[in-house]
Design an enzyme around this catalytic site. Structure first.
Site, PDB file in Angstrom:
ATOM      1  N   GLY A   1      17.430  52.500  96.966  1.00 13.98           N
ATOM      2  CA  GLY A   1      18.257  53.509  96.298  1.00 13.98           C
ATOM      3  C   GLY A   1      18.055  53.492  94.796  1.00 13.98           C
ATOM      4  O   GLY A   1      17.010  53.082  94.287  1.00 13.98           O
ATOM      5  N   SER A   2      19.085  53.899  94.088  1.00 12.63           N
ATOM      6  CA  SER A   2      18.997  54.055  92.642  1.00 12.63           C
ATOM      7  C   SER A   2      19.151  52.723  91.921  1.00 12.63           C
ATOM      8  O   SER A   2      19.693  51.754  92.467  1.00 12.63           O
ATOM      9  CB  SER A   2      20.086  55.015  92.154  1.00 12.63           C
TER      10      SER A   2
ATOM     11  N   GLY B   1      21.670  49.682  92.659  1.00 15.23           N
ATOM     12  CA  GLY B   1      20.968  48.414  92.824  1.00 15.23           C
ATOM     13  C   GLY B   1      21.617  47.302  92.013  1.00 15.23           C
ATOM     14  O   GLY B   1      21.701  46.148  92.471  1.00 15.23           O
TER      15      GLY B   1
ATOM     16  N   GLU C   1      14.526  48.049  96.371  1.00 13.60           N
ATOM     17  CA  GLU C   1      13.492  49.073  96.209  1.00 13.60           C
ATOM     18  C   GLU C   1      14.154  50.229  95.471  1.00 13.60           C
ATOM     19  O   GLU C   1      14.937  50.987  96.053  1.00 13.60           O
ATOM     20  CB  GLU C   1      12.966  49.493  97.597  1.00 13.60           C
TER      21      GLU C   1
ATOM     22  N   CYS D   1      10.607  58.024  96.344  1.00 18.49           N
ATOM     23  CA  CYS D   1      10.611  57.078  95.230  1.00 18.49           C
ATOM     24  C   CYS D   1       9.237  56.926  94.582  1.00 18.49           C
ATOM     25  O   CYS D   1       9.143  56.568  93.411  1.00 18.49           O
ATOM     26  CB  CYS D   1      11.117  55.712  95.692  1.00 18.49           C
TER      27      CYS D   1
END
Length: 491
Positions: free
Chosen positions: A188-189, A193, A210, A248
């Protein structure tokens, strides 16, 4: 809220109980679950594609390329390679401790929590199953149809006492993070994170993050004049051809020399037309923006008057259909949101430079990206990219293919993430590598112990540098001297 907490505690307790039973360590169990994933994808192909269409507007073919095909191949790779992955790794040990044996064996970490992304939700699950862990899978609430599909379907194919799917938004995520896990995997963001990592730190829980990041693409047109059309087509596909840039590792912005910008824009426009026709919105081949919040975020980027002034193609939007036209910007302000935040959408900024060599410093001066793409045949530029920049991966003369290579690790560095997965690396992501050393009581080296003397020091010097010949001579000299002294003393 209390009901949610009770449900999480109940499910977590069952997962831990299952792991403690050691059932998931069985190779038979792991292979059965991997086979079930392959079977599920085959049986439910239409339903999966329909869910992805409802969530993202993905065409069936794109959904198969990005989701079903990748999951089947990943699960098949794990199924075929698992026997090899679990084998102990033998290690060479120092001479001074011979004869001892050393190896590394893998064991599952335990009960793990996976926050999956809304566009690739099953990838990390394959690694956790391969390792023999029990899993709590929290799908993204941003893709409600896909989340609902996973929650409804996974228990009918996989071991429901070892693999659970829990739907919900930030509230349920907060409750999950209040518990101790043996591993947390988050996609995610960067903002979320940081929240995940902070919560994990309370229990010293290892994490894999990630997080994406702005992925630059460098186009050195001077070195690839004959291949420039292929290069621009691949860049176009890497920006617009994968979920409208909502990936991403999608191309985020493009660095080129100023003199080539006009020709590049014409070529990009031609590709957009080739991909989507005269009216992309009605083509049926372009994904919508995942939800209204992300749509409004992208619209805000484009509403910046300075960004509008840089627009050379596209820009039309349809809030009802969550549609944003493939858009090209030429030299938007570097301090605008479009150039400081992840785009995650169908907007391509082009940044012009006097000389393409300046791209190295441009990339280096910004946060480390998850992926860096470079189109060039200039070996000097390649060397500079590899030695002077840092990124999760570097791909020369193509885009995004690194993510589908099972033999290569996938992950970020710095703000783009930590940890790695895919293929064997996914198995290792959810495993603990335990060191096993077995000594031998039949042989003892006196040089390990006091009292110290010059002979022992010489022995240790030679042993630490693995000098077999020197050790042999030293030991021969020692035994000859000892024998001589013994004889002299007897006489």
């Amino acid at each position: 809220m209390e009901a949610m907490k009770e449900m999480v505690e109940k499910d977590l307790g069952e997962l831990r109980e299952t792991f403690a039973s050691r059932r998931t360590r069985s190779m038979k169990w792991r292979k059965r679950q991997l086979s079930a994933i392959i079977e599920m994808v085959k049986d439910k192909e239409d339903e999966i594609c329909e869910a992805l269409f409802q969530d993202l507007g993905k065409h069936y073919t794109e959904a198969y390329r990005d989701e079903l095909g990748i999951v089947k191949r990943s699960a098949t790779t794990a199924l075929n390679c698992l026997d090899q992955w679990v084998l102990p790794k033998k290690s060479k040990l120092p001479l001074m401790y011979l004869p001892i044996k050393g190896k590394v064996i893998s064991e599952p970490l335990g009960t793990v929590l996976i926050f999956s992304s809304w566009n690739f939700p099953i990838y990390p699950l394959i690694g956790a199953i391969s390792a023999g862990s029990t899993v709590m899978l929290k799908p993204s609430e941003l893709s409600p149809n896909s989340s609902s599909f996973l929650a409804k379907t996974i228990p009918t194919y996989l071991d429901s006492k070892a693999i659970k799917v829990l739907e919900g938004g930030p509230d349920i995520a907060t409750i999950l993070l209040q518990h101790k896990w043996d591993k947390i995997f988050f996609t995610g963001s960067q903002r979320v994170g940081r929240v995940v990592m902070s919560a994990a730190a309370q229990n010293l829980t290892p994490v894999t993050l990630e997080l994406g990041g702005k992925c630059p693409t460098i186009l050195d047109d001077r070195s690839i004049p004959r291949d420039i059309k292929t290069a621009v087509t691949r860049i176009s596909g890497g920006k617009w051809g994968f979920c409208s840039g909502q990936v991403c590792i999608a191309v985020d912005y493009l660095l080129v020399e100023q003199r080539f910008a006009s020709s590049l824009i014409d070529m990009l426009k031609q590709n957009i037309k080739s991909f989507y026709g005269e009216n992309p919105k009605d083509s049926g081949c372009i994904s919508k923006i995942v939800n209204k919040n992300h749509f409004l975020r992208l619209s805000r980027y484009l509403d910046d008057p300075r960004v509008k002034a840089s627009m050379v193609h596209g820009g039309s939007i349809d809030e009802e259909k969550l549609y944003i036209e493939p858009t090209i910007l030429l030299d938007p302000p570097l301090d605008s949101e479009i150039m400081t935040e992840d785009i995650f959408g169908p907007i391509l900024p082009i940044i012009t430079l006097r000389d393409i060599q300046e791209s190295v410093e441009f990339v280096r001066s910004r946060p480390k990206p998850l992926a860096l793409y470079v189109f060039t045949k200039d070996d000097n530029l390649k060397t500079r990219i590899l030695s002077e920049t840092s990124s999760g991966s570097v791909t020369f003369n193509d885009v995004m293919i690194q993510s589908v290579c099972e033999a290569l690790p996938f992950g970020g560095v710095g703000e783009s993430g930590m940890g790695r997965y895919h293929g064997r690396y996914s198995y290792e992501c959810f495993s603990h590598e335990k060191v096993v050393v077995e000594g031998n009581l039949a042989v003892e080296l006196e040089a390990r112990y006091p009292p110290w003397n010059p002979y022992k020091l010489s022995f240790l010097r030679l042993a630490f540098v693995e000098d077999l010949f020197g050790l042999a001579l030293l030991m021969l000299r020692f035994y000859v001297t000892s024998l001589f002294n013994y004889v002299v003393n007897k006489l």
